[in-house]
Scaffold this motif. Structure first.
Motif, PDB file in Angstrom:
ATOM      1  N   ILE A 166      -5.941  16.956  73.496  1.00 40.40           N
ATOM      2  CA  ILE A 166      -4.798  17.690  74.048  1.00 40.40           C
ATOM      3  C   ILE A 166      -5.288  18.707  75.073  1.00 40.40           C
ATOM      4  CG2 ILE A 166      -2.934  19.314  73.483  1.00 40.40           C
ATOM      5  CD1 ILE A 166      -2.765  17.865  70.744  1.00 40.40           C
ATOM      6  N   VAL A 167      -6.397  19.368  74.741  1.00 37.64           N
ATOM      7  CA  VAL A 167      -6.965  20.349  75.672  1.00 37.64           C
ATOM      8  C   VAL A 167      -7.394  19.640  76.962  1.00 37.64           C
ATOM      9  CG1 VAL A 167      -8.850  21.973  76.058  1.00 37.64           C
ATOM     10  CG2 VAL A 167      -7.703  21.893  73.830  1.00 37.64           C
ATOM     11  N   TYR A 168      -8.063  18.500  76.808  1.00 32.99           N
ATOM     12  CA  TYR A 168      -8.484  17.695  77.965  1.00 32.99           C
ATOM     13  C   TYR A 168      -7.291  17.388  78.852  1.00 32.99           C
ATOM     14  CZ  TYR A 168     -13.314  16.220  77.022  1.00 32.99           C
ATOM     15  OH  TYR A 168     -14.655  16.140  76.876  1.00 32.99           O
ATOM     16  N   MET A 169      -6.229  16.924  78.180  1.00 37.91           N
ATOM     17  CA  MET A 169      -5.036  16.509  78.910  1.00 37.91           C
ATOM     18  C   MET A 169      -4.450  17.688  79.673  1.00 37.91           C
ATOM     19  SD  MET A 169      -3.726  13.755  79.495  1.00 37.91           S
ATOM     20  CE  MET A 169      -2.537  13.634  80.806  1.00 37.91           C
ATOM     21  N   PHE A 170      -4.437  18.810  79.007  1.00 36.10           N
ATOM     22  CA  PHE A 170      -3.913  20.024  79.648  1.00 36.10           C
ATOM     23  C   PHE A 170      -4.727  20.340  80.901  1.00 36.10           C
ATOM     24  CE2 PHE A 170      -4.116  24.585  80.369  1.00 36.10           C
ATOM     25  CZ  PHE A 170      -2.777  24.899  80.473  1.00 36.10           C
ATOM     26  N   LEU A 171      -6.055  20.258  80.725  1.00 35.21           N
ATOM     27  CA  LEU A 171      -6.932  20.587  81.847  1.00 35.21           C
ATOM     28  C   LEU A 171      -6.771  19.592  82.987  1.00 35.21           C
ATOM     29  CD1 LEU A 171     -10.101  21.629  79.830  1.00 35.21           C
ATOM     30  CD2 LEU A 171      -8.496  23.119  81.027  1.00 35.21           C
ATOM     31  N   VAL A 172      -6.647  18.291  82.623  1.00 38.62           N
ATOM     32  CA  VAL A 172      -6.500  17.274  83.662  1.00 38.62           C
ATOM     33  C   VAL A 172      -5.206  17.508  84.428  1.00 38.62           C
ATOM     34  CG1 VAL A 172      -6.057  14.839  84.082  1.00 38.62           C
ATOM     35  CG2 VAL A 172      -7.893  15.515  82.548  1.00 38.62           C
ATOM     36  N   LEU A 173      -4.134  17.738  83.671  1.00 36.71           N
ATOM     37  CA  LEU A 173      -2.833  17.923  84.314  1.00 36.71           C
ATOM     38  C   LEU A 173      -2.848  19.129  85.243  1.00 36.71           C
ATOM     39  CD1 LEU A 173      -0.344  17.124  81.426  1.00 36.71           C
ATOM     40  CD2 LEU A 173      -0.746  15.812  83.512  1.00 36.71           C
ATOM     41  N   VAL A 192      -8.190   6.157  85.664  1.00 36.63           N
ATOM     42  CA  VAL A 192      -9.486   6.791  85.381  1.00 36.63           C
ATOM     43  C   VAL A 192      -9.241   8.082  84.592  1.00 36.63           C
ATOM     44  CG1 VAL A 192     -11.461   7.975  86.426  1.00 36.63           C
ATOM     45  CG2 VAL A 192     -10.691   5.788  87.369  1.00 36.63           C
ATOM     46  N   GLU A 193      -8.274   8.860  85.030  1.00 37.64           N
ATOM     47  CA  GLU A 193      -8.013  10.130  84.349  1.00 37.64           C
ATOM     48  C   GLU A 193      -7.395   9.906  82.976  1.00 37.64           C
ATOM     49  OE1 GLU A 193      -6.337  13.043  87.221  1.00 37.64           O
ATOM     50  OE2 GLU A 193      -8.510  13.398  87.308  1.00 37.64           O
ATOM     51  N   HIS A 194      -6.656   8.833  82.854  1.00 36.15           N
ATOM     52  CA  HIS A 194      -6.075   8.479  81.560  1.00 36.15           C
ATOM     53  C   HIS A 194      -7.197   8.231  80.546  1.00 36.15           C
ATOM     54  CE1 HIS A 194      -2.804   6.807  79.032  1.00 36.15           C
ATOM     55  NE2 HIS A 194      -3.745   5.983  78.598  1.00 36.15           N
ATOM     56  N   VAL A 195      -8.214   7.497  80.976  1.00 35.84           N
ATOM     57  CA  VAL A 195      -9.337   7.208  80.077  1.00 35.84           C
ATOM     58  C   VAL A 195     -10.125   8.489  79.789  1.00 35.84           C
ATOM     59  CG1 VAL A 195     -11.519   5.969  79.855  1.00 35.84           C
ATOM     60  CG2 VAL A 195      -9.500   4.784  80.726  1.00 35.84           C
ATOM     61  N   LEU A 196     -10.273   9.339  80.806  1.00 37.56           N
ATOM     62  CA  LEU A 196     -10.976  10.607  80.582  1.00 37.56           C
ATOM     63  C   LEU A 196     -10.240  11.459  79.553  1.00 37.56           C
ATOM     64  CD1 LEU A 196     -12.024  11.596  84.210  1.00 37.56           C
ATOM     65  CD2 LEU A 196     -13.564  11.197  82.283  1.00 37.56           C
ATOM     66  N   ALA A 197      -8.928  11.423  79.608  1.00 35.78           N
ATOM     67  CA  ALA A 197      -8.134  12.264  78.718  1.00 35.78           C
ATOM     68  C   ALA A 197      -8.038  11.689  77.310  1.00 35.78           C
ATOM     69  CB  ALA A 197      -6.737  12.448  79.298  1.00 35.78           C
TER      70      ALA A 197
END
Ligand SMILES: *[C@@H]1O[C@H](CO)[C@@H](O)[C@H](O)[C@H]1NC(C)=O
Ligand SMILES: *[C@@H]1O[C@H](CO)[C@@H](O)[C@H](O)[C@H]1NC(C)=O
Ligand SMILES: *[C@@H]1O[C@H](CO)[C@@H](O)[C@H](O)[C@H]1NC(C)=O
Length: 511
Positions: free
Chosen positions: A4-11, A448-453
């Motif tokens: 969730i933190v990753y996703m927040f940061l990516v977004l 790519v970002e989906h996989v990173l998240a």
């Protein structure tokens, strides 16, 4: 929670991932395709390390580091003759040549300083993701475990070739999916279907049982590590991004983890250089662009061919811009020659009316995008199949590279220039190609970002990736049912025999 933190940061565009991008197919145009995605990822805030055979000017961008496997093209030009490949030219030979090229690449790469440089990264160096161009050689899969098995996204600037389709257990119908090294369309005669079946499975068997085991063995030595089986490695891959688009490729089924990003290399137009701008300004009747891409050198033409081309060009009112690797004498006034030309910007220029091309995948995509009809001179690998598709769609005319006569060249060029159907058809095709809700490049970056998240998107995996070929295709079920049928027939036959003995009808006297 971490995700969730990753996703927040990516977004919010703060998360910067450390990405290793391995593009080991020795072909400048494939590097350029991969570079577009790599630079877009850098622009999105990531740090990309690219391992490839091409050179890059120092500091092209911060956070983009290119490690070059040095002097590769000098080496291959001495050991792999494209002219030979073209001469031999049949489908089986093309398939063999591609696997040969992979072998040659692996043998070379493992001796290179570029390979050692990445291998000598600190043991605990961490990449968050690996993007791997799996079009050709795969011996560098050793880097996946070397960098502690981060998620891997497979990618290709090519079409979904049969052995890759097989590895990812995508449905493979040789009845309407022509092998890329044939001249077939997706509507084949019985003979073509038979041959297409043979070519397709020849390619697969060669990859699975000869090419991959060889690459695996040499990789174990080079990485000095017990590497997992390369065929099994594919099951770990998160996604597969492929350079196809249904606006120009034949419709085929694709599993949800195989995502088409066809044409992602096509960039917004940049202004032309001053000398090109001058050429275009003086071209009252439009421009013909002539280029055979990055792999086929103009040395392929004999002096006689060149003179014939120049002779035809001198009779045209259009200006011809020709990408030619050498200098030329006696060039007509309306012909402009250069070793390097910005293909995308030229094709995108409103004055460009015709593209004379070798029908490489990337070139045809760019021509379709910019709605420039073509005269195709296909030579090898996928070029003939691309040509067949373009003819099928009515956007190009074929020019046989063994018969460069004045009449043939002049006829092909004037047909495309003067018959409005080619321009009309390609405009329609271009509209379909451009009519997407997100661009192929955005789509690639999104995944790519989906996989990173989220890590590998397992919800996209069909169970087939863990099944054997015979199970996926129900070969065992067919055999079982066939056996049942035979058994049933046998029982029926026995019953008939028995009934003949026991229930013999007494003869009825008729008189
Ligand atoms: C970015 O990549 C370069 C080249 O691989 C590497 O030296 C550097 O440590 C990376 N930076 C970060 C922040 O990971
Ligand atoms: C390069 O990456 C670092 C983190 O790895 C980031 O802080 C920096 O903003 C990036 N630079 C550019 C120009 O994107
Ligand atoms: C798949 O990935 C796991 C870890 O994520 C690793 O332990 C395993 O060796 C990999 N398998 C193959 C065949 O590469």
């Amino acid at each position: 929670m971490i995700q969730i933190v990753y996703m927040f940061l990516v977004l919010h565009g703060v998360y910067s991932a450390n990405i290793l991008y391995i593009a080991p197919l020795g072909s400048p145009s494939h590097y350029l395709w991969n570079k577009v995605l790599a630079l877009e990822l850098v622009a999105t805030g990531h740090n990309v390390t690219m391992l490839t055979h091409d050179y890059e000017k120092k500091d092209v961008l911060t956070n983009y580091t290119v490690i070059t496997i040095e002097d590769f093209y000098e080496h291959t030009s001495k050991h792999f003759y494209i002219e030979d490949v073209i001469l031999k030219g049949n489908t089986i030979q093309n398939i063999l040549d591609l696997h040969d090229y992979a072998k040659l690449t692996c043998d070379y790469d493992f001796q290179s300083a570029g390979f050692q440089k990445l291998l000598n990264y600190p043991q605990d160096f961490k990449f968050d993701l690996i993007i791997f161009d799996i079009t050709g050689p795969i011996c560098l899969y050793g880097f996946i475990s070397r960098f502690h098995n981060p998620p891997v996204i497979a990618i290709t600037a090519f079409t979904l070739s049969p052995h890759l389709s097989y590895l990812f257990t995508n449905p493979l119908y040789t009845s309407y999916m022509p092998h890329f090294a044939t001249t077939y369309s997706n509507k084949m005669t019985f003979l073509e279907r038979t041959l297409n079946f043979i070519y397709t499975y020849f390619d697969i068997v060669l990859a699975m049982y000869i090419s991959f085991p060889y690459q695996h063995q040499t990789a174990i030595v080079a990485f000095n590590a017990p590497l997992p089986d390369f065929v099994e490695t594919h099951k770990n891959f998160s996604l597969f991004l492929i350079n196809t688009d249904f606006a120009m490729d034949y419709p085929t089924p694709l599993l949800p983890n195989i995502i088409p990003v066809g044409g992602l290399q096509i960039q917004p137009l940049k202004p032309l250089s001053q000398d090109l701008e001058n050429v275009f300004n003086h071209a009252e009747h439009g421009v013909i662009f002539f280029s055979l891409g990055t792999n086929i050198n103009s040395k392929i033409f004999t002096d006689e061919d060149i003179n014939t081309f120049l002779n035809v060009f001198s009779k045209l009112q259009e200006v011809v811009v020709w990408k030619f690797n050498d200098s030329l004498q006696n060039v007509p006034k309306n012909v402009f020659i250069s070793k390097w030309l910005p293909q995308n910007d030229i094709l995108g220029h409103p004055k460009t009316k015709l593209f004379i091309t070798h029908c490489g995948r990337l070139s045809t995509q760019e021509a379709i995008y910019h709605a420039v009809p073509m005269v195709g001179i296909p030579y090898f690998i996928d070029q003939n199949e691309n040509m067949a598709r373009l003819i099928n769609k009515g956007v190009a005319v074929y020019l046989n590279n063994k018969h460069f006569t004045f009449g043939n060249i002049h006829g092909a060029i004037t047909e495309v220039l003067r018959n409005p159907k080619y321009k009309y058809n390609i405009k329609k095709m271009s509209e379909k190609f451009k009519n997407y809700i997100n661009s192929p490049l955005d789509r690639a970056v999104f995944w790519v970002e989906h996989v990173l998240a989220y890590g590998a998107p397992d919800y996209l995996n069909a169970p087939s990736r863990d099944m054997k070929f015979y199970k996926i295709n129900n070969v065992d079920v067919f055999l079982f049912l066939l056996l049942c049928l035979l058994l049933l027939c046998y029982i029926f036959y026995c019953v008939l025999q028995i009934s003949k003995i026991f229930f013999k009808q007494p003869k009825i006297k008729t008189n």
